[in-house]
Design a protein around this motif. Structure first.
Motif, PDB file in Angstrom:
ATOM      1  N   ARG A 315       3.697  -2.144  -1.266  1.00 54.92           N
ATOM      2  CA  ARG A 315       5.103  -2.571  -1.137  1.00 54.92           C
ATOM      3  C   ARG A 315       5.311  -3.995  -1.628  1.00 54.92           C
ATOM      4  O   ARG A 315       6.419  -4.355  -2.047  1.00 54.92           O
ATOM      5  N   ASN A 316       4.280  -4.828  -1.568  1.00 59.50           N
ATOM      6  CA  ASN A 316       4.455  -6.262  -1.801  1.00 59.50           C
ATOM      7  C   ASN A 316       3.709  -6.805  -3.017  1.00 59.50           C
ATOM      8  O   ASN A 316       3.773  -8.011  -3.274  1.00 59.50           O
ATOM      9  N   ARG A 317       3.037  -5.948  -3.765  1.00 57.55           N
ATOM     10  CA  ARG A 317       2.234  -6.462  -4.891  1.00 57.55           C
ATOM     11  C   ARG A 317       3.117  -7.159  -5.922  1.00 57.55           C
ATOM     12  O   ARG A 317       2.661  -8.066  -6.639  1.00 57.55           O
ATOM     13  N   GLY A 318       4.382  -6.788  -6.001  1.00 56.27           N
ATOM     14  CA  GLY A 318       5.302  -7.468  -6.904  1.00 56.27           C
ATOM     15  C   GLY A 318       5.595  -8.900  -6.513  1.00 56.27           C
ATOM     16  O   GLY A 318       6.102  -9.682  -7.313  1.00 56.27           O
ATOM     17  N   LYS A 319       5.224  -9.264  -5.256  1.00 60.18           N
ATOM     18  CA  LYS A 319       5.401 -10.640  -4.776  1.00 60.18           C
ATOM     19  C   LYS A 319       4.087 -11.421  -4.858  1.00 60.18           C
ATOM     20  O   LYS A 319       3.994 -12.533  -4.346  1.00 60.18           O
ATOM     21  N   GLY A 320       3.079 -10.805  -5.467  1.00 65.23           N
ATOM     22  CA  GLY A 320       1.797 -11.489  -5.597  1.00 65.23           C
ATOM     23  C   GLY A 320       1.887 -12.719  -6.476  1.00 65.23           C
ATOM     24  O   GLY A 320       2.795 -12.856  -7.292  1.00 65.23           O
ATOM     25  N   PHE A 321       0.910 -13.619  -6.313  1.00 64.78           N
ATOM     26  CA  PHE A 321       0.922 -14.889  -7.052  1.00 64.78           C
ATOM     27  C   PHE A 321       1.105 -14.641  -8.541  1.00 64.78           C
ATOM     28  O   PHE A 321       0.454 -13.745  -9.097  1.00 64.78           O
TER      29      PHE A 321
END
Length: 325
Positions: A315-321
């Motif tokens: 769900r959050n990999r798009g917010k990864g560094f």
């Protein structure tokens, strides 16, 4: 805005907030039977070993374990965990065999390469704080030439002397961390007020011992015993009513938080009972405190995330560094 009263400290008039950027420091495959009970015989999950870059905007004083040179107006770069090493060959043979038992797995490219790709030189990391010192969390310390390393109380002793077997996952390599740049937090069970500088262990809600790491209410270190000596969580303030708690290996499955499952055990080669947590009773208590904590904060105010949550990462990999939560 939080809809119910919260136990969390209110924001100050000039409150400092941090940013948190998640990264997957490799992937390994885990069998449910080693983590939860009851479990299906062949249930497995390929999960990330998550690492997080926490950026404090500055100015800051010298937080515990950091170099005085980091006391400045520039941002302070803190890594919470480093995931897996970037190549199997960078582990000793015992851990290489353990990783082979966690196939399919992926170790490349490593956290340092991801930082570089996102525009941050690993040499600009000021501090690496480890939730604990297992092989899938300490990553490649050699890649951070200027960082100090900070672990919970007892963590350095575990690295140097081990814990006396207790399963193939309990293998530790002396010298993994550069001892001249490494330190550990004081005993949270000792005299209150320990912690160095302004930092002091203080209770926060159901947690008996927490440290206001930057002394400004932006980041709290939370003592969460059970999995391994010195295990830590990190509670980060992202906005006035928005926090994230990085939970390391306090739990490995969300069903432990909801009470749908119990901590799993299995029989070792010698016939003894093994558990992924070195002290299962303390681990149960830390999970219970997390559950209580969720009920004491405002609805939607704090997001909990453990190190091996594959659904959370998807769900959050798009917010990864270089992105952020």
């Amino acid at each position: 805005m939080a809809s119910t009263p919260s136990i969390l400290p209110p924001a100050l008039p000039n409150q400092t907030y941090v940013t948190v950027s998640p990264m997957a420091g490799g992937f390994i495959t885990l069998s449910d039977k080693f983590f939860v009970h009851p479990s299906l015989p062949n249930a497995k999950r390929t999960v990330p070993s998550l690492a997080f870059l926490i950026t404090h905007p500055g100015p800051n004083t010298t937080p515990y374990g950091a170099s005085p040179a980091n006391s400045s107006s520039r941002p302070f770069n803190l890594m919470f965990d480093l995931g897996l090493r970037r190549a199997k060959e960078r582990y000793p043979e015992a851990l290489q065999r353990h990783i082979e038992g966690r196939a399919p797995y992926q170790l490349e490219p490593g956290i340092a390469a991801q930082l570089e790709a996102g525009g941050l030189d690993p040499g600009e990391v000021d501090l690496v704080m480890l939730s604990h010192v297992h092989y899938d969390h300490h990553g490649d310390p050699e890649d951070y030439p200027n960082a100090r390393f900070l672990v919970g109380y007892g963590g350095l002793d575990v690295l140097e002397h081990g814990v006396g077997g207790k399963g193939s996952h309990q293998h530790f390599v002396p010298g993994t961390l550069p001892l001249e740049r490494s330190s550990e937090l004081p005993n949270p069970s000792g005299e209150k007020g320990g912690g160095g500088g302004e930092g002091k262990w203080k209770p926060l809600g159901p947690f008996p011992a927490t440290l206001d790491y930057f002394s400004d209410g932006s980041v709290f270190v939370v003592d969460t015993p059970g999995h391994l000596p010195g295990h830590l969580n990190l509670l980060c303030r992202l906005a006035e009513h928005r926090w994230v708690m990085l939970c390391g290996d306090t739990y490995h499955d969300r069903r432990l938080l909801t009470g749908e499952r119990e901590i799993g055990t299995w029989e070792g080669a010698d016939g003894g009972t093994l558990c992924i947590h070195l002290d299962p009773e303390k681990a149960k208590e830390s999970i219970r405190r997390l559950r209580e904590f969720e009920g004491l904060v405002g609805e939607g105010e704090v997001e909990l995330v453990a190190a091996h949550e594959e659904e959370w990462w998807e769900r959050n990999r798009g917010k990864g560094f270089p992105g952020k939560l």
